[in-house]
Design a protein around this motif. Structure first.
Motif, PDB file in Angstrom:
ATOM      1  N   LEU A  26      47.224  40.967  41.103  1.00 57.84           N
ATOM      2  CA  LEU A  26      46.759  40.556  40.054  1.00 57.84           C
ATOM      3  C   LEU A  26      47.377  40.745  38.668  1.00 57.84           C
ATOM      4  O   LEU A  26      47.581  39.956  37.867  1.00 57.84           O
ATOM      5  N   ARG A  27      48.147  41.971  38.799  1.00 54.16           N
ATOM      6  CA  ARG A  27      48.949  42.194  37.539  1.00 54.16           C
ATOM      7  C   ARG A  27      50.120  41.444  37.266  1.00 54.16           C
ATOM      8  O   ARG A  27      50.295  40.939  36.294  1.00 54.16           O
ATOM      9  N   ASP A  29      50.205  38.171  38.601  1.00 54.49           N
ATOM     10  CA  ASP A  29      49.806  36.875  38.224  1.00 54.49           C
ATOM     11  C   ASP A  29      49.231  36.687  36.768  1.00 54.49           C
ATOM     12  O   ASP A  29      49.428  35.676  36.389  1.00 54.49           O
ATOM     13  N   THR A  48      39.872  45.028  32.750  1.00 55.59           N
ATOM     14  CA  THR A  48      40.925  43.911  32.452  1.00 55.59           C
ATOM     15  C   THR A  48      40.779  43.766  30.816  1.00 55.59           C
ATOM     16  O   THR A  48      39.561  43.535  30.272  1.00 55.59           O
ATOM     17  N   LEU A  65      37.176  42.906  42.916  1.00 59.01           N
ATOM     18  CA  LEU A  65      38.605  42.516  42.811  1.00 59.01           C
ATOM     19  C   LEU A  65      38.602  41.005  43.110  1.00 59.01           C
ATOM     20  O   LEU A  65      39.048  40.212  42.199  1.00 59.01           O
ATOM     21  N   ARG A  69      39.644  38.054  39.938  1.00 62.39           N
ATOM     22  CA  ARG A  69      40.364  37.068  40.049  1.00 62.39           C
ATOM     23  C   ARG A  69      39.937  35.745  39.761  1.00 62.39           C
ATOM     24  O   ARG A  69      40.313  34.917  39.176  1.00 62.39           O
TER      25      ARG A  69
END
Lengths: 331, 498
Positions: A26-27, A29, A48, A65, A69
């Motif tokens: 995630l970080r 992307d 976030t 998570l 996303r």
């Protein structure tokens, strides 16, 4: 981004479980966002926050998570929206909280109030505001526990708020009390609020300090949280209150370094000297003594004596108010 | 962001908001009475006074001294509105009689309150030892218990600044109730079957002559010490101009009734001619024995808590003086600094060291703790406060002569002049007959050595002030201002005078 292990945050490479790998992806992307995990007993959350202030998707808090996303995908694809708060429902788990803008103050008649804060990102240079630096100085950089009693902290931060406005030119500290100066209102809401209070009623500094002290600690903490420096930690037991914990220990420690360098230089920076003076005034002397050279106290006194009379007045009145509170056993 | 208050403020928003956090009369009265510790005086001072001085007009003395202190308070509270650092006598003297006199008064005050505090260990130790021996079967010498109490007070002094208000409030209320109950029980069973008001009337004071009156007045002042602490919380009250006087007079009246009543009950129950002997035999039991067994037992336990609370209150008074003087620079600056958590550790530990030294000295020398530590040091401390009261009355007169501000003539001239005359008279009488107060034979060195310590303290204070004037004029200029030394202000809301 200076990294530091805190009690609650995990950083890249900290662990290699499936959640950690998903977090790393995630970080990668979504580099525009800063994503971290907060763990408390029985609960893990992912928080976030957009690194640079923009309208649109700003903050997401969730414990799933996949949902994170999906939200980030939708948020970055969407055009910046208005002031909306959306919650997603997902079964028994806590729904994701999505904020598209920092929630403004709910004071009466201020629905149109827009946060005029300039774009700031959590960093070692700090927010540039005196009271924020003083808050971070007065609390432990890892646990957020205060080094001084509540009323002393409040008085110090009240002095910090007045000094901030004086340094930025929003108010003038005259012998009879502060008066509003300069046409432009300050850019952040809390400073603007203090300026409006000063404009509404004339009082000497000795009355402003205890009045502002009543809520200064909480207000400045919220301002720091909006800027990304603090995170709210839920209490372990129901009867306790939640606590503000610095998100980044190095950024929380930075004000002390600023004081140190301000006292070391020939031409002393006003910000650092006022910060040192207020810190000494509200009882952070022992804290400063741990990290500053032995003659720092005298250097602070000399430097404060060379400040403008208005700033000097705020610092000495803060010191007097804290000492009076100690003598009255109500600190 | 939490909701900030509306930016359009109504007039008086700041005043109303500040008033909400502030104290009322009852909080100040509790604070004052907790320092006065009624049961300590009723069970500790009064029987010991009966025994040591051999005089029986103690109830009358309490009434007369209450009136004198009431007259004193008129000028005292009027001036306390006008000055900063009003919680300390030396501030009054410094502003009224000049800074050298202020430093002299400061040292006298330091000695007085220190003696008052350490003297209490001399009562706590033996009483705790006897209670423990009777009920717990624990046999330890008096100084072990005294050191135990000392340790707890020392630890509290470096951990907390705020007084656990409600705990003291509850204890205080129960204390007063017990004393009143005991006194009522004693009055209900007078020796000889009928109630005699002789001990209460001031005429009995006159019978013994001036010597008697001087000595008993010191004992009575000892009982009232603490009543002057109302201005400590002055700035924290909603209406300082009303609250401080109201609290002072309420406390004075309440404790006058309690003390006079208790002393009279003791004299009535034992019989005026036997009370001295009874006090010699029973000590605090003279009060405890007035009522039934249950009341007596409760009173004995509360006596210990009262002694402890009084020791803590005087510990606080002492470190407040040390801290304020350290802030000004009269004492070393380290004493005026707070440690972590805003606690004035240096000031607190200084007073603790004094206590430790005294307990060790008495334990090593084997002197009797109750008469030689509690009563001698306690009454000497009370004598010091008497001197301060007289000095303060004079200071009030001079201050108001220079700074007229709308006070009535009674407040600025008549009352303080009357109080000054009476208090000075008592001081002179007490010095002349100090051996009567201590209960020692003529020629005993203690009779002049103990009052002489104040002479030494005063001279040292004057000398130190003159040294400061020569070497550190900026420190000299701020003498008397305490916490406001850096701001140089006359009153908290006044203009900066520097």
């Amino acid at each position: 981004m200076a990294g530091g292990m805190t009690a609650f945050c995990s950083w890249p490479g900290a662990g290699q479980g499936p959640e950690d790998r998903a977090l790393s992806r995630l970080r990668r992307d979504f580099p525009v966002f800063r994503i971290w995990r907060e763990s408390s007993p029985g609960r893990t959350r992912y928080i976030t926050r957009r690194r640079v202030y923009r309208a649109g998707l700003h903050t997401v808090v969730t414990d799933d998570l996949d949902e994170l996303r999906a939200t980030l995908d939708a948020g970055t694809a969407q055009a910046p929206g208005g002031d909306t708060v959306r919650t997603g429902q997902r079964g028994p788990a806590t729904p994701a909280q999505v904020l598209t803008r920092p929630a403004p103050a709910t004071s009466a008649g201020s629905a149109a109030a827009v946060d005029r804060e300039p774009p700031v990102a959590p960093g070692l240079t700090g927010t540039g505001r005196l009271a924020d630096d003083l808050w971070l100085l007065a609390h432990h950089e890892l646990t957020g526990k205060p080094f001084v009693q509540p009323r002393a902290a409040g008085l110090g931060l009240a002095g910090g708020l007045l000094a901030e406005l004086a340094v930025s030119g929003g108010i003038l500290i005259r012998p009879g009390g502060p008066v509003v100066a300069g046409p432009a209102p300050p850019r952040d809401q809390l400073a603007g609020h203090v300026r409006d209070l000063v404009a509404a009623e004339p009082h000497p500094v000795t009355r402003w300090l205890p009045f502002l002290a009543r809520s200064a600690t909480a207000d400045v903490a919220w301002r720091l949280a909006s800027a990304g420096y603090l995170a709210r930690v839920p209490p372990r037991h129901r009867w306790q209150a939640g606590r503000w914990v610095p998100v980044d220990a190095d950024c929380a420690f930075a004000p002390l370094a600023r004081v140190q360098s301000a006292l070391g230089r020939r031409g002393t920076a006003v910000h650092g000297v006022v910060l040192a003076g207020l810190a000494a005034a509200c009882g952070l002397g022992p804290q400063l003594a741990l990290y500053l050279p032995p003659n720092a106290r005298r250097r602070i006194d000399i430097a404060v004596a060379q400040l403008d009379p208005g700033l000097r007045e705020v610092i000495t009145q803060t010191r007097a108010a804290v000492d009076s509170a100690v003598l009255a056993h109500r600190v | 962001m939490p909701s900030l208050p509306a930016t359009t403020t109504k007039p008086g928003t700041v005043s109303r908001a500040l008033a909400r956090d502030r104290l009322g009369v009852s909080a100040v009265v509790f604070f004052v009475l907790a320092g006065v510790a009624p049961l300590t005086v009723a069970a500790g001072v009064i029987p010991t006074a009966y025994q040591t001085t051999g005089l029986t007009a103690i109830p009358a003395a309490f009434v007369v001294v209450a009136v004198i202190l009431g007259i004193f308070s008129a000028g005292y509270v009027a001036m306390s509105r006008r000055i900063t650092n009003a919680g300390s006598f030396y501030a009054f003297v410094a502003r009224g009689l000049g800074r050298p006199a202020g430093v002299a008064a400061a040292l006298v005050a330091l000695v007085s309150y220190s003696l008052l505090q350490v003297g209490l260990f001399g009562a706590f130790g033996p009483n705790a030892a006897s209670e423990a021996a009777t009920h717990l079967g624990v046999h330890a010498p008096w100084w072990a218990w005294a050191l135990g109490a000392w340790t707890v007070i020392t630890v509290l002094g470096v951990l907390r600044v705020d007084i656990t208000g409600w705990v003291l409030g509850v204890l205080l209320t129960v204390e007063i109730t017990v004393v009143v109950a005991e006194a009522a029980a004693g009055l209900a069973h007078p020796a000889g079957g009928h109630l005699s008001f002789a001990a209460l009337s001031p005429v009995s004071l006159a019978h013994g002559g001036f010597a008697t009156f001087g000595v008993l007045a010191v004992v009575a002042v000892l009982g009232y010490v603490g009543f002057e602490q109302a201005p400590v919380l002055g700035e924290e009250t909603r209406h300082p101009k009303r609250t401080v006087p109201a609290a002072t007079y309420t406390a004075l009246a309440l404790i006058a009734v309690v003390y006079a009543g208790a002393a009279w009950a003791m004299a009535t129950h034992a019989g005026t001619s036997h009370v001295v002997a009874a006090a010699g035999q029973q000590g605090p039991g003279l009060l405890f024995g007035l009522g039934g067994a249950g009341l007596s037992q409760a009173a004995q336990v509360l006596f210990l808590t009262s002694l402890f609370a009084a020791a803590l209150a005087f510990h606080n008074t002492s470190w407040r003086y040390i801290y304020a003087l350290g802030r000004e620079g009269v004492l070393p600056g380290v004493l005026g600094r707070t440690g972590g958590n805003n606690i004035p550790k240096a000031a607190s530990l200084t007073q603790s060291i004094t206590g430790l030294t005294t307990i060790t000295l008495y334990a090593a020398a084997g002197w009797d703790p109750v008469s030689h530590m509690f009563f001698w040091l306690g009454t000497t401390g009370g004598f010091g406060v008497l001197v301060l009261l007289a000095l303060t009355s004079l200071a009030v007169i001079v201050f108001f002569a220079r700074h007229r501000g709308g006070e009535s003539r009674w407040q600025r001239l008549v009352a303080p002049a009357l109080a000054a005359a009476l208090l000075t008279g008592i001081v002179v009488l007490a010095v002349a007959h100090y051996r009567l107060l201590l209960g020692v034979p003529a020629g005993d060195p203690a009779a002049w050595a103990l009052p002489a310590t104040y002479g030494v303290a005063a001279v040292a204070g004057l000398g130190w002030a003159l040294i400061l004037k020569a070497c550190r004029p900026q420190v000299y200029a701020t003498i008397g201002l305490g916490a406001h030394a850096a701001t140089g202000q006359l009153t908290p809301t006044g203009q900066a005078t520097r």
